[in-house]
Design a protein around this motif. Structure first.
Motif, PDB file in Angstrom:
ATOM      1  N   ALA A   1      16.570   0.839   4.933  1.00 53.97           N
ATOM      2  CA  ALA A   1      15.928   2.080   4.512  1.00 53.97           C
ATOM      3  C   ALA A   1      15.117   1.860   3.235  1.00 53.97           C
ATOM      4  N   PHE A   2      15.700   1.141   2.280  1.00 50.97           N
ATOM      5  CA  PHE A   2      14.986   0.897   1.025  1.00 50.97           C
ATOM      6  C   PHE A   2      13.742   0.059   1.249  1.00 50.97           C
ATOM      7  N   LEU A   3      13.832  -0.916   2.131  1.00 47.08           N
ATOM      8  CA  LEU A   3      12.655  -1.744   2.379  1.00 47.08           C
ATOM      9  C   LEU A   3      11.528  -0.893   2.958  1.00 47.08           C
ATOM     10  N   VAL A   4      11.861  -0.086   3.944  1.00 47.47           N
ATOM     11  CA  VAL A   4      10.830   0.752   4.557  1.00 47.47           C
ATOM     12  C   VAL A   4      10.274   1.742   3.529  1.00 47.47           C
ATOM     13  N   MET A   5      11.164   2.382   2.800  1.00 48.16           N
ATOM     14  CA  MET A   5      10.709   3.377   1.820  1.00 48.16           C
ATOM     15  C   MET A   5       9.878   2.733   0.716  1.00 48.16           C
ATOM     16  N   GLY A   6      10.273   1.531   0.307  1.00 43.31           N
ATOM     17  CA  GLY A   6       9.522   0.838  -0.743  1.00 43.31           C
ATOM     18  C   GLY A   6       8.113   0.491  -0.287  1.00 43.31           C
ATOM     19  N   ILE A   7       8.011   0.015   0.950  1.00 44.41           N
ATOM     20  CA  ILE A   7       6.687  -0.322   1.483  1.00 44.41           C
ATOM     21  C   ILE A   7       5.840   0.954   1.621  1.00 44.41           C
ATOM     22  N   CYS A   8       6.476   2.024   2.088  1.00 48.42           N
ATOM     23  CA  CYS A   8       5.768   3.308   2.176  1.00 48.42           C
ATOM     24  C   CYS A   8       5.278   3.731   0.787  1.00 48.42           C
ATOM     25  N   ALA A   9       6.137   3.559  -0.208  1.00 51.54           N
ATOM     26  CA  ALA A   9       5.781   3.951  -1.565  1.00 51.54           C
ATOM     27  C   ALA A   9       4.529   3.202  -2.026  1.00 51.54           C
ATOM     28  N   TYR A  10       4.447   1.920  -1.672  1.00 56.25           N
ATOM     29  CA  TYR A  10       3.296   1.111  -2.054  1.00 56.25           C
ATOM     30  C   TYR A  10       1.999   1.744  -1.559  1.00 56.25           C
ATOM     31  N   HIS A  11       2.003   2.167  -0.296  1.00 54.70           N
ATOM     32  CA  HIS A  11       0.780   2.756   0.263  1.00 54.70           C
ATOM     33  C   HIS A  11       0.578   4.195  -0.198  1.00 54.70           C
ATOM     34  N   LEU A  12       1.662   4.936  -0.347  1.00 58.66           N
ATOM     35  CA  LEU A  12       1.520   6.332  -0.793  1.00 58.66           C
ATOM     36  C   LEU A  12       1.011   6.396  -2.229  1.00 58.66           C
ATOM     37  N   LEU A  13       1.401   5.417  -3.030  1.00 64.23           N
ATOM     38  CA  LEU A  13       0.883   5.371  -4.404  1.00 64.23           C
ATOM     39  C   LEU A  13      -0.629   5.189  -4.401  1.00 64.23           C
ATOM     40  N   LYS A  14      -1.104   4.482  -3.383  1.00 68.03           N
ATOM     41  CA  LYS A  14      -2.552   4.271  -3.265  1.00 68.03           C
ATOM     42  C   LYS A  14      -3.216   5.386  -2.466  1.00 68.03           C
ATOM     43  N   GLN A  15      -2.421   6.362  -2.065  1.00 63.35           N
ATOM     44  CA  GLN A  15      -2.910   7.505  -1.291  1.00 63.35           C
ATOM     45  C   GLN A  15      -3.591   7.074   0.006  1.00 63.35           C
ATOM     46  N   GLN A  16      -3.068   6.034   0.645  1.00 63.66           N
ATOM     47  CA  GLN A  16      -3.690   5.613   1.902  1.00 63.66           C
ATOM     48  C   GLN A  16      -2.711   5.755   3.063  1.00 63.66           C
ATOM     49  N   HIS A  17      -3.256   6.036   4.242  1.00 62.41           N
ATOM     50  CA  HIS A  17      -2.427   6.255   5.449  1.00 62.41           C
ATOM     51  C   HIS A  17      -1.284   7.209   5.148  1.00 62.41           C
ATOM     52  N   VAL A  18      -1.602   8.326   4.519  1.00 61.83           N
ATOM     53  CA  VAL A  18      -0.560   9.203   3.984  1.00 61.83           C
ATOM     54  C   VAL A  18       0.369   9.730   5.086  1.00 61.83           C
ATOM     55  N   GLU A  19      -0.228  10.197   6.175  1.00 59.15           N
ATOM     56  CA  GLU A  19       0.598  10.744   7.253  1.00 59.15           C
ATOM     57  C   GLU A  19       1.536   9.675   7.831  1.00 59.15           C
ATOM     58  N   PHE A  20       0.969   8.512   8.064  1.00 58.63           N
ATOM     59  CA  PHE A  20       1.728   7.389   8.629  1.00 58.63           C
ATOM     60  C   PHE A  20       2.927   7.044   7.755  1.00 58.63           C
ATOM     61  N   PHE A  21       2.678   6.901   6.468  1.00 64.58           N
ATOM     62  CA  PHE A  21       3.758   6.443   5.602  1.00 64.58           C
ATOM     63  C   PHE A  21       4.705   7.557   5.186  1.00 64.58           C
ATOM     64  N   THR A  22       4.227   8.796   5.193  1.00 68.81           N
ATOM     65  CA  THR A  22       5.159   9.894   4.907  1.00 68.81           C
ATOM     66  C   THR A  22       6.177  10.020   6.032  1.00 68.81           C
ATOM     67  N   ARG A  23       5.673   9.950   7.248  1.00 65.75           N
ATOM     68  CA  ARG A  23       6.601  10.041   8.381  1.00 65.75           C
ATOM     69  C   ARG A  23       7.597   8.891   8.371  1.00 65.75           C
ATOM     70  N   SER A  24       7.076   7.668   8.145  1.00 64.99           N
ATOM     71  CA  SER A  24       7.963   6.505   8.115  1.00 64.99           C
ATOM     72  C   SER A  24       8.999   6.667   7.012  1.00 64.99           C
ATOM     73  N   PHE A  25       8.518   7.100   5.847  1.00 58.93           N
ATOM     74  CA  PHE A  25       9.398   7.273   4.690  1.00 58.93           C
ATOM     75  C   PHE A  25      10.522   8.237   5.028  1.00 58.93           C
ATOM     76  N   ASN A  26      10.167   9.350   5.640  1.00 62.30           N
ATOM     77  CA  ASN A  26      11.180  10.375   5.879  1.00 62.30           C
ATOM     78  C   ASN A  26      12.200   9.965   6.942  1.00 62.30           C
ATOM     79  N   MET A  27      11.756   9.167   7.910  1.00 59.90           N
ATOM     80  CA  MET A  27      12.738   8.667   8.882  1.00 59.90           C
ATOM     81  C   MET A  27      13.727   7.730   8.205  1.00 59.90           C
TER      82      MET A  27
END
Lengths: 342, 434
Positions: free
Chosen positions: B193-219
């Protein structure tokens, strides 16, 4: 007695299935630098074994695990005696496994060259060393009464051991060339077929040499002399090897591959029958040998494990057969287009 | 050099490296299967993209986990032959069952998953990944039953100079095994979970693929939240069981030297093994150790001094591993809870996202510390109370082991570097490429 005898032959069977299945993966890996003229060829070759090699390798894990479970003392003495050889095999298998996965992930000729070299070494080295190891077991290993090995890696590389190594390597390369004859098309397929044709007489020569050499280097034939009916196994093995050439000549590569598979299983059983009841004979003194009767687990463990194997091995065979069936079509350049391909 | 020491170093290196990959295999297989199931049910292409993006990370990681696992099974024979001969009747059969019942399924079906995109329906393809996930967790069951037997041997008798099985069910269903499995698998799920959330955080910080990484993060968040809370409760119960079965390990975990009633727990302590005391003790909470171990603040907890010197585990390593693991698990639960409240406005929480990005290595550390505690804390025994590690090694030459140890370190370092290079470059590219 019966339980231990059953386990002895199950042990042989698991090794035979491992050689029959992962054998062609080793063969294809060994042929990679010779038959793969360009990157596409190489990728087709790897993808031709891609869906199944991983499951095939588990036969090794199971053969090893069953040695541990059913004959713990053999596992202990065999693996520590053959320490250096086994470590080489393990490193080779590690490199082979990651090579397939890593190779295609970076678009760089240098990167791919590195992993191609690893695929080759990771396939050829185990093929050779498994043969060396088993031939040495056939002739007996210098272990003392405490199961301590009185030799080194070079002790294993004696002429008979090397003859066994070359035989295994040839059988596997032939097996791999036939697999590619079935699974590929075009120029690559033609090269694979030509290779099968060329390898066959060499394999026959070494196989005959090994059978004769075994008469002088080992006591394998003692069991055959005592029970001549077992000579049928040798006859069947030789017939299967002849069948390879026959089907190859007819252009029926699927049947040739099956004949090759039978040859490998037969060759394994040639040794296993000759060894019985020994699993790890001592060349110092026959009374130091580890056998199915003096090195087995308790009857309870043998019984439980027999139940486990009786239930799960058929299930494994069913889903592995399904997987082979699912990927039975030829591997073509179209298969390279989608992203998970190797 | 001493063969026992070299073999221990080699086993430690091989196992710890192996366990960099195993937890992610266990957890990410479930997340990928879940994503693909959602795709199969809804037909939403974003879920397919997610399956492929995370699936690729899964596969690179999986390959490394598999190849490094093979060496472990064979090392019992190559390096620990006396152990293997002594306990193979029980231990060997557990490993063999793992291979036949679980590892086959996992390895066969991963090939089907990689190559079967066009050959199977979306639902069938997702089912294959569920089976891979199931098989890898089932592998863990058998491996951990085997390890639990080394921690707390049951169901055996000593006959003809070796341990022989007398009660299979006692071995398989013993409480220590259940606890160890639940603990390890939860730790693995948290790491994933931390690995997935951390990778999502990397992209969300850059505001890219927001929908993709928000969904992944929340799962991953939902998955990780459950297990980060569960492991705290479970870990506590695990320790209660351990207190009775491995009292020396318990004393070393808490660097508890003198047998006392109302034993205190120190928030921080530095053991001084030479003088059999702690050189630093901060934040004593009276009776808490007694309570945590025996559910009674007045209970007597046996101290290290009452164990013979040659039956004590290395105290420093054991206690630091334990406290590091516990501290980290508290942090994991906290970050998951914070995440739950921020889940709908992740991109507005850059500080939290940064924390999550830089937290990726922490569960790896926690998992490794957990194994150090389990294995180092069991010393000097290889099988607790039954066989000492010093009696277990193979009669091989030290030079052989030294050579293979160096080879392991070199090969594994290169493979690890190559593997993480592939994963990181894939992550940086993001899903557009996938």
């Amino acid at each position: 007695m019966t339980l231990q005898t059953t386990w002895f032959f199950l042990w042989g069977l698991l090794w035979a299935i491992f050689f029959m299945t992962d054998g062609f993966d080793f063969g294809v890996g060994t042929l990679l630098p010779f038959l793969g003229k360009n990157d596409d060829d190489k990728r087709i070759m790897i993808n031709a074994i891609g869906p199944v090699w991983d499951g095939n390798e588990v036969w090794l894990i199971t053969a090893g695990g069953v040695t541990f479970a059913a004959f713990p003392k053999v596992y202990a003495v065999m693996f520590s005696s053959l320490y250096s050889a086994l470590m080489l095999i393990l490193f080779a298998l590690i490199l082979r496994g990651v090579s397939f996965e890593f190779r295609g992930k970076v678009e760089s000729a240098a990167w791919r060259k590195v992993w191609d070299a690893c695929s080759f070494a990771g396939s050829a080295v185990p093929a050779l060393l498994f043969g060396v190891a088993f031939a040495n077991i056939f002739e007996g290993i210098p272990i003392d009464q405490n199961g301590i090995y009185q030799g080194n890696l070079l002790t294993l590389l004696n002429p008979y051991g090397l003859c066994g190594g070359v035989l295994f390597l040839l059988l596997f390369v032939q097996h791999g060339a036939l697999w590619l004859s079935v699974k590929t098309e075009g120029d690559l397929q033609q090269r694979a077929i030509r290779t099968s044709h060329r390898l066959w007489p060499v394999t026959v020569g070494i196989a005959v040499a090994f059978l004769v050499y075994s008469k002088f280097a080992t006591r394998l034939y003692d069991n055959y002399m005592a029970h001549p009916v077992f000579f049928l196994v040798i006859v069947l093995t030789v017939a299967a090897l002849l069948g390879v050439r026959l089907f190859l000549g007819q252009g029926n590569y699927g049947k040739a591959w099956i004949a090759s598979a039978i040859t490998i299983v037969g060759a394994t059983f040639f040794g296993v029958i000759g060894l019985f009841p020994n699993l790890f004979p001592s060349s110092i003194n026959p009374s130091f040998s580890l056998s199915a009767f003096n090195a087995s687990s308790s009857p309870l463990t043998l019984t439980i494990m027999l139940g486990v194997v009786a239930v799960f091995i058929p299930i494994v065979l069913i889903y592995q057969a399904w997987s082979y069936h699912l990927f039975k079509s030829k591997t073509t350049s179209e298969d390279l287009d989608y992203e998970e391909a190797y | 050099m001493d063969v026992v020491w070299l073999s221990r170093l080699q086993f430690a290196a091989a196992t710890m490296f192996h366990f960099l990959f195993v937890p992610l295999t266990l957890g990410l297989s479930i997340l990928v299967a879940w994503m693909e199931t959602r795709y199969a049910r809804t037909g939403d292409e974003l879920y397919l993209k997610m399956t492929r993006f995370w699936g690729r990370i899964f596969l690179i990681n999986f390959a490394l986990g598999i190849v490094t696992g093979i060496t472990l099974e064979f090392q019992f024979g190559t390096n620990w032959s006396r152990y293997s001969a002594y306990v193979g009747d029980i231990f060997g059969s557990l490993l063999a069952i793992e291979a036949t019942a679980a590892f086959f399924l996992e390895s066969t079906l991963i090939g089907v998953w990689i190559f079967g995109w066009k050959k199977l329906s979306a639902k069938a393809h997702a089912t294959v990944m569920w089976l891979v996930a199931f098989a890898s967790s089932l592998s863990a069951v058998w491996i951990l039953i085997a390890n639990a037997w080394m921690q707390h041997p049951v169901g055996y008798t000593i006959r003809d100079g070796r341990a022989e099985l007398v009660n299979f069910a006692a071995v398989v269903f013993q409480k220590f095994a259940v606890m160890e499995f639940l603990h390890t698998i939860s730790g693995a799920y948290i790491l994933s979970a931390f690995l997935v959330m951390g990778i999502c955080a990397y992209h969300l910080l850059k505001q890219q693929h927001v929908e993709f990484f928000t969904r992944s993060f929340n799962m991953a968040l939902a998955f990780g939240l459950v297990f980060s809370l569960f492991i705290i409760v479970e870990g506590d119960l695990h320790a209660v069981d351990l207190a009775v079965k491995q009292p020396a390990k318990l004393a070393a975990m808490e660097s508890h030297w003198t047998t006392t009633a109302r034993a205190p727990l120190y928030l921080f302590a530095v053991p001084d093994e030479k003088n059999e005391r702690n050189s630093v003790e901060i934040g004593a909470i009276p009776g808490l150790l007694s309570f945590l171990a025996f559910r009674d603040t007045g209970a007597v907890v046996k101290g290290l001094k009452d164990f013979p010197k040659d039956e004590r585990p290395p105290v420093m390593l054991t206690s630091f591993a334990f406290k590091g693991m516990v501290g980290l698990s508290m942090y994991f639960a906290l970050m998951m809870i914070v995440g739950w409240f921020k889940r709908n406005r992740l991109t507005e929480s850059p500080l939290y996202l940064k924390f999550m990005l830089f937290s990726i290595p922490l569960p790896y550390i926690a998992n490794e510390l957990g194994w150090m505690l389990a294995e180092v804390g069991r010393q000097p025994w290889i099988v607790y109370g039954l066989m000492k590690t010093s009696d277990a090694a193979s009669p091989v030459a030290g030079s052989q082991v030294l050579t293979s140890l160096i080879a392991f370190i070199l090969v594994y370092a290169l493979l690890g570097a190559a593997g993480y290079y592939l994963i990181i470059s894939h992550v940086k590219k993001g899903p557009a490429d996938a």
